[in-house]
Design a protein around this motif. Sequence first.
Motif, short mmCIF file in Angstrom:
data_model
loop_
_atom_site.label_atom_id
_atom_site.label_comp_id
_atom_site.label_asym_id
_atom_site.label_seq_id
_atom_site.Cartn_x
_atom_site.Cartn_y
_atom_site.Cartn_z
N TYR A 1 0.85 -1.20 0.00
CA TYR A 1 0.00 0.00 0.00
C TYR A 1 0.88 1.25 0.00
O TYR A 1 2.09 1.16 0.22
N VAL B 1 -6.83 -3.72 -6.64
CA VAL B 1 -6.85 -2.95 -5.39
C VAL B 1 -7.74 -3.62 -4.36
O VAL B 1 -8.87 -4.00 -4.67
N ASP B 2 -7.23 -3.78 -3.14
CA ASP B 2 -8.03 -4.28 -2.03
C ASP B 2 -7.95 -3.35 -0.84
O ASP B 2 -6.87 -2.90 -0.48
N LYS B 3 -9.11 -3.10 -0.24
CA LYS B 3 -9.11 -2.34 1.02
C LYS B 3 -8.89 -3.31 2.16
O LYS B 3 -9.63 -4.30 2.30
N GLU C 1 -3.77 2.65 -11.14
CA GLU C 1 -5.07 2.00 -10.91
C GLU C 1 -6.02 2.32 -12.08
O GLU C 1 -6.67 1.43 -12.62
N ARG D 1 -6.13 0.37 4.62
CA ARG D 1 -5.06 0.47 3.62
C ARG D 1 -5.59 0.07 2.25
O ARG D 1 -6.43 -0.82 2.13
N LYS D 2 -5.06 0.74 1.23
CA LYS D 2 -5.38 0.31 -0.14
C LYS D 2 -4.19 -0.50 -0.64
O LYS D 2 -3.15 0.06 -0.97
N ILE E 1 -2.88 6.18 -8.04
CA ILE E 1 -4.19 6.39 -8.66
C ILE E 1 -4.08 6.23 -10.18
O ILE E 1 -4.94 5.65 -10.83
N PHE F 1 -2.20 -2.63 -3.25
CA PHE F 1 -2.10 -2.75 -4.71
C PHE F 1 -1.36 -4.03 -5.09
O PHE F 1 -0.29 -4.31 -4.56
N TYR G 1 1.03 8.70 -4.04
CA TYR G 1 -0.41 8.45 -4.07
C TYR G 1 -1.00 8.81 -5.43
O TYR G 1 -1.83 8.09 -5.97
#
Lengths: 111, 111
Positions: free
Chosen positions: A27, A63-65, A56, A74-75, A53, A77, A49
């Motif tokens: 992340y 992407v997973d939260k 993405e 956390r995002k 983006i 990747f 960041y």
Amino acid sequence: MGTQMTEMLKGTLEGIVLSILAERPAYGYEITAELRERGFTDIAEGTIYALLIRIETKKLVAVDKVPSAKGPPRKVFTLNDAGRAQLRDFWSTWNELVSRIDNLPHESKGH
Amino acid sequence: MGTQMTEMLKGTLEGIVLSILAERPAYGYEITAELRERGFTDIAEGTIYALLIRIETKKLVAVDKVPSAKGPPRKVFTLNDAGRAQLRDFWSTWNELVSRIDNLPHESKGH
DNA sequence: TTCACTACTAAGTGTTGCTAATTACCACTA
DNA sequence: TAGTGGTAATTAGCAACACTTAGTAGTGAA
């Protein structure tokens, strides 16, 4: 950071981040820290960041939260196939550039 | 040209041109031709002229008008002290970037 | 006079990395 | 309870750079 390095990072920073993600999912905050460890000491957080983006949006990553014990979720990747292809492109372009620059007049190139 | 290479040239193209000028003074058309010979095949003429104006504005070069046998007078660019200092900076930044990138996770880095 | 070559200029575009500020969440402590 | 500090992500506005496309001129040869 020196303007010189700032300008040079354009076009390479994305590949640098992709290559870190190729090792393992991560992340933003983690990536920033890892970059600093690897010598890219002065890269602004906001820069990372924004870049995340972008990759993405370009669908180079999944992407997973993931909830965090301390702080907001956390995002995370994860590189996907398109991302790995892009990374291969990056390395081939980078290698080409390096070899061209190696062939430049070399006086005072620094050792 | 590939977008990838386009972005990578940001921050390096100036140094590349300076290093050509370090060998000997040259004018725009000549530099464009030399770059093509050295593998930078797809760089637009307009890009070089714009860059030359930039380094002239930054006072990294001396400029002389020299009449040409065929065509309008040439603007011959000669590296000055500031230009040579800038070139040293370029090489040191470049070397630093190369060594950092060499230390990245290397899987499929290309041969 | 037309063409090709030489040499430079100019306007407008998109990508990129930067700074700076803001929001969110949790644990600890005074 | 309020405050502090560390974690984590987002946003807005900016400047630099290379690109595309188009144009302006000067010269010699057909």
